[in-house]
Scaffold this motif. Structure first.
Motif, PDB file in Angstrom:
ATOM      1  N   LEU A 384       0.821  -1.203   0.000  1.00  0.00           N
ATOM      2  CA  LEU A 384       0.000   0.000   0.000  1.00  0.00           C
ATOM      3  C   LEU A 384       0.857   1.256   0.000  1.00  0.00           C
ATOM      4  CD1 LEU A 384      -2.712   1.521   0.381  1.00  0.00           C
ATOM      5  CD2 LEU A 384      -2.465   1.133   2.841  1.00  0.00           C
ATOM      6  N   ALA A 385       1.929   1.247   0.771  1.00  0.00           N
ATOM      7  CA  ALA A 385       2.816   2.411   0.852  1.00  0.00           C
ATOM      8  C   ALA A 385       3.722   2.547  -0.364  1.00  0.00           C
ATOM      9  CB  ALA A 385       3.658   2.323   2.122  1.00  0.00           C
ATOM     10  N   ALA A 386       3.632   1.587  -1.303  1.00  0.00           N
ATOM     11  CA  ALA A 386       4.406   1.630  -2.557  1.00  0.00           C
ATOM     12  C   ALA A 386       5.906   1.585  -2.304  1.00  0.00           C
ATOM     13  CB  ALA A 386       4.038   2.865  -3.374  1.00  0.00           C
ATOM     14  N   ILE A 387       6.312   0.692  -1.403  1.00  0.00           N
ATOM     15  CA  ILE A 387       7.733   0.487  -1.130  1.00  0.00           C
ATOM     16  C   ILE A 387       8.233  -0.636  -2.039  1.00  0.00           C
ATOM     17  CG2 ILE A 387       9.441  -0.103   0.621  1.00  0.00           C
ATOM     18  CD1 ILE A 387       8.002   2.580   1.049  1.00  0.00           C
ATOM     19  N   PRO A 388       9.287  -0.425  -2.828  1.00  0.00           N
ATOM     20  CA  PRO A 388       9.786  -1.507  -3.680  1.00  0.00           C
ATOM     21  C   PRO A 388      10.392  -2.614  -2.832  1.00  0.00           C
ATOM     22  CG  PRO A 388      11.234   0.426  -3.771  1.00  0.00           C
ATOM     23  CD  PRO A 388      10.032   0.816  -2.973  1.00  0.00           C
ATOM     24  N   ALA A 437      -0.301   4.231   6.753  1.00  0.00           N
ATOM     25  CA  ALA A 437       0.012   2.803   6.780  1.00  0.00           C
ATOM     26  C   ALA A 437       0.947   2.488   7.948  1.00  0.00           C
ATOM     27  CB  ALA A 437       0.643   2.379   5.458  1.00  0.00           C
ATOM     28  N   THR A 438       1.963   3.333   8.157  1.00  0.00           N
ATOM     29  CA  THR A 438       2.874   3.142   9.290  1.00  0.00           C
ATOM     30  C   THR A 438       2.126   3.297  10.607  1.00  0.00           C
ATOM     31  OG1 THR A 438       4.681   4.035   7.948  1.00  0.00           O
ATOM     32  CG2 THR A 438       5.013   3.937  10.335  1.00  0.00           C
ATOM     33  N   ALA A 507       7.470   8.573   0.197  1.00  0.00           N
ATOM     34  CA  ALA A 507       6.853   7.513   0.994  1.00  0.00           C
ATOM     35  C   ALA A 507       7.708   7.174   2.204  1.00  0.00           C
ATOM     36  CB  ALA A 507       6.632   6.272   0.126  1.00  0.00           C
ATOM     37  N   LEU A 508       9.009   7.073   1.997  1.00  0.00           N
ATOM     38  CA  LEU A 508       9.901   6.794   3.124  1.00  0.00           C
ATOM     39  C   LEU A 508       9.877   7.944   4.137  1.00  0.00           C
ATOM     40  CD1 LEU A 508      12.969   5.249   1.244  1.00  0.00           C
ATOM     41  CD2 LEU A 508      11.289   4.055   2.676  1.00  0.00           C
ATOM     42  N   ILE A 509       9.819   9.167   3.650  1.00  0.00           N
ATOM     43  CA  ILE A 509       9.744  10.311   4.555  1.00  0.00           C
ATOM     44  C   ILE A 509       8.467  10.234   5.389  1.00  0.00           C
ATOM     45  CG2 ILE A 509       9.427  12.818   4.636  1.00  0.00           C
ATOM     46  CD1 ILE A 509      11.281  12.978   2.188  1.00  0.00           C
ATOM     47  N   GLY A 510       7.347   9.912   4.750  1.00  0.00           N
ATOM     48  CA  GLY A 510       6.098   9.789   5.485  1.00  0.00           C
ATOM     49  C   GLY A 510       6.160   8.728   6.558  1.00  0.00           C
TER      50      GLY A 510
END
Length: 663
Positions: A384-388, A437-438, A507-510
């Motif tokens: 969902l967070a679009a992390i590869p 999501a986190t 996304a990582l920052i969020g």
């Protein structure tokens, strides 16, 4: 057996299973579960065969006229291209997972037979929408899904929340369906046919007389069915239904129908530049608003509901920039991980023993209690967070890449404004998505709320389904963009460097900011010993009741301040209260629409009772009085009759004398 025959059987088998389940639910309950699972499983197998036979670069059209209807015929038609073939497989896959999962989740529910039949009917209706080549037949499946959602969302009809949610879902979607129906008839009038192939051919030759009007009318139905602004308010409330229903509605049916319809008829929308800009604005507002609202929700299912609204916004944004391949790619990827998210949430709720304990602020360290849900939901949240390399990364990147392509002027299919709107909204939504999501992961599995009673291990079907769905949530994106480009209009779905780096970075920052906020709020959580419980007039029960009412989780001998480690409050600040209430859109609609309609209804009722009925009552009063007077003269007394006769004779005689004298 021909491919056409197999395609006809795909929606027919779940329909027959639903009919048989309704008929045999009471007389032969032992057949209910096989009738729920086997027809849907067979439909999935046939859909896969149709997809393999059809391939991605061919289109199958077949039709037979149902009945003569005049100048615009209605036909039972099939229109199966790569999109339809893949979406049908997704619908069947998610539906069979939901049916198997439900055998455990609702194993003690007395209304399971009707529930299973409605899920099968729901599945059949969506498959009809996917394969249909005629707009009227598509509309039939579209409306069947609406009535199925009404019954399934209201499955727990004993609760007022479920009754209100089912009614709201039905009415709001119908509000969009009215202009949608008008748009379909206007489109068919311009094209001279309800056949999708004929409509698309007419658009290709510039045959539409009112493209903007038609596109905007159709968008109203899409907004209602796919929960896009401003008709999205029904979807969070629909969480009052069983969790497997939420998975089915969000992942493979109902809300995806609007996106799929727009993808199927995208040339109609591309014929109007204004409609494409409106579509982009609608997608941007939906993405941003739902992301902020999800960050403020406490109920785990409402977080996922707003998440669905936002991800549908991504799909709509891809359509706004003219890339239906990216839209359907994200639809497929989202279907897998969103089904997993809801079903994992169902395991958490099942472990708590009641649907009312879905508040994340009351969850305590559940990762050890439900390890299967913990690991599989982690996979789904990363997607969902679009992390590869999870599937959501590839599909969301295809949307952002398409938006960048349009924004930089590399295509004429959509206006550049639509590209910039979609790109910036998509990037900011990527940050919000990773943030909520986190937050969900931390509060659900590392929370410090009240420990719920342990209801033992979950039924095996529920656990197995989670791991089955984890596979596509992890690998579908990478598989699809490498091996299935021909199924998406031949579009190159390879991630582009710029949007991949920027999208993953935000996304990582969020996620990092949310984790830091959670650690900060955890350190500052106010712990108040309940040593004074004995001195409280109401005792421990009253203290706990007051704590729950004020959203203060209580467990053991510790009471925490409201939402002690909720990073959402810290991140949103004063916006939190508004975001938690969905930015008060329900209150606005109540003030602008509901109350005036109720006031008008009250006025009409008053006029009907006090004015119209007064005339009706008056018209009947005079004859009634005359009848009463005449009735009273009929006493049955002979002396009265003789006296009246003599009196009448005297009166007549006097009258005759007076007349004669006057003459």
């Amino acid at each position: 057996m021909t491919t056409t025959t197999l395609a006809v059987l795909v929606p027919l088998l779940p329909f027959l299973g639903a009919a048989a389940g309704l008929l045999l639910g009471r007389t032969a309950p032992g057949f209910v579960r096989p009738l729920a699972v086997l027809p849907t499983l067979a439909a999935l197998a046939l859909a896969a065969v149709v997809a393999v036979r059809q391939g991605g670069d061919q289109v199958m059209n077949a039709a037979t006229e149902l009945t003569p209807t005049g100048s615009v015929p209605i036909e039972l038609a099939l229109h199966i291209d790569g999109f339809a073939a893949l979406v049908a497989v997704l619908v069947g896959f998610v539906a069979i997972c939901v049916q198997i999962y439900s055998t455990g989740y609702l194993r003690d529910d007395p209304r399971y037979p009707s529930y299973a039949a409605l899920v099968s009917l729901f599945t059949s209706a969506m498959l009809l929408v996917v394969y249909s080549g005629d707009l009227v037949v598509l509309l039939v499946g579209w409306e069947i899904m609406g009535i199925c959602s009404y019954f399934l969302v209201g499955h727990y009809w004993e609760t007022p929340e479920a009754r209100a949610a089912s009614l709201k879902a039905f009415l709001v979607t119908k509000l969009g369906d009215v202009p949608f129906l008008i748009g379909l008839f206007a489109l068919a009038t311009d094209a001279g046919s309800f056949r999708i192939a004929t409509v698309l051919d007419t658009v290709a030759h510039g045959g539409l007389d009112h493209p903007t009007l038609i596109a905007l009318l159709l968008l109203a139905g899409v907004a209602g069915k796919s929960a896009q602004f401003p008709l999205h308010t029904w979807l969070p409330d629909a969480m009052a239904g069983p969790t497997p229903v939420s998975a089915l509605i969000h992942a493979a049916t109902m809300v995806t129908a609007g996106v799929y319809f727009t993808a199927r008829l995208l040339p109609v929308f591309e014929a109007s530049q204004a409609a494409m800009v409106v579509l982009a604005v609608m997608a941007a507002v939906t993405m941003l608003g739902s992301g902020l609202a999800a960050l403020a929700q406490d109920d785990i299912k409402r977080v996922l509901a707003y998440s669905t609204i936002g991800q549908l916004g991504y799909m709509t944004g891809a359509l706004a920039v003219g890339d239906r391949g990216a839209a359907v790619f994200h639809l497929l990827s989202h279907g897998a991980f969103k089904a997993l998210l809801f079903l994992a949430a169902g395991v958490i709720i099942h472990a708590a023993g009641t649907n009312s304990l879905a508040a994340m602020s009351r969850m305590q360290d559940l990762r050890a209690r439900v390890p299967d849900a913990y690991w599989t939901m982690t996979v789904a949240l990363l997607a969902l967070a679009a992390i590869p390399p999870f599937s959501g990364f590839f599909s969301k990147e295809s949307v952002l890449g398409a938006a960048e392509h349009v924004a930089t002027g590399h295509t004429e299919h959509a206006p550049g404004a639509a590209g910039w709107i979609t790109l910036f909204a998509g990037l900011f939504t990527a940050l919000l998505t990773a943030a909520y999501a986190t937050r969900l992961w931390l509060l659900a599995f590392y929370g410090r709320g009240a420990e719920a009673p342990d209801h033992g291990r979950q039924p095996l079907p529920m656990t197995v389904v989670l791991w089955v769905l984890a596979a596509p949530s992890l690998a579908l994106g990478a598989f699809a963009y490498r091996l299935l480009p021909d199924w998406f209009d031949g579009r190159d779905l390879t991630p582009t460097l710029t949007t991949s780096v920027v999208g993953t970075g935000v996304a990582l920052i969020g996620g990092i900011i949310t984790y830091a906020a959670w650690r900060h709020t955890s350190a500052l959580a106010i712990r108040a010993p309940l040593g004074a419980v004995a001195a409280h007039p109401g005792g421990a029960a009253q203290v706990e009741a007051e704590a729950i009412a004020s959203h203060t989780p209580v467990y053991g001998d510790i009471a925490y301040a409201p939402d002690p480690a909720d990073p959402g409050r810290l991140l949103l600040g004063p916006l939190h209260r508004h975001a938690a209430g969905g930015f008060h859109l329900d209150a606005l609609y109540t003030a602008v629409f509901v109350r005036p309609v109720q006031a008008g209804a009250t006025l009409v009722r008053f006029l009907d009772r006090e004015v119209v009925e007064a005339y009706v009552r008056g018209a009947g009063t005079l004859p009634r009085w005359l009848g009463t007077a005449v009735r009273r003269t009929q006493t049955g007394n002979l002396q009265t009759y003789v006296s009246a006769l003599l009196a009448g004779t005297v009166i007549l005689a006097v009258a005759a004398v007076l007349v004669a004298t006057g003459a």
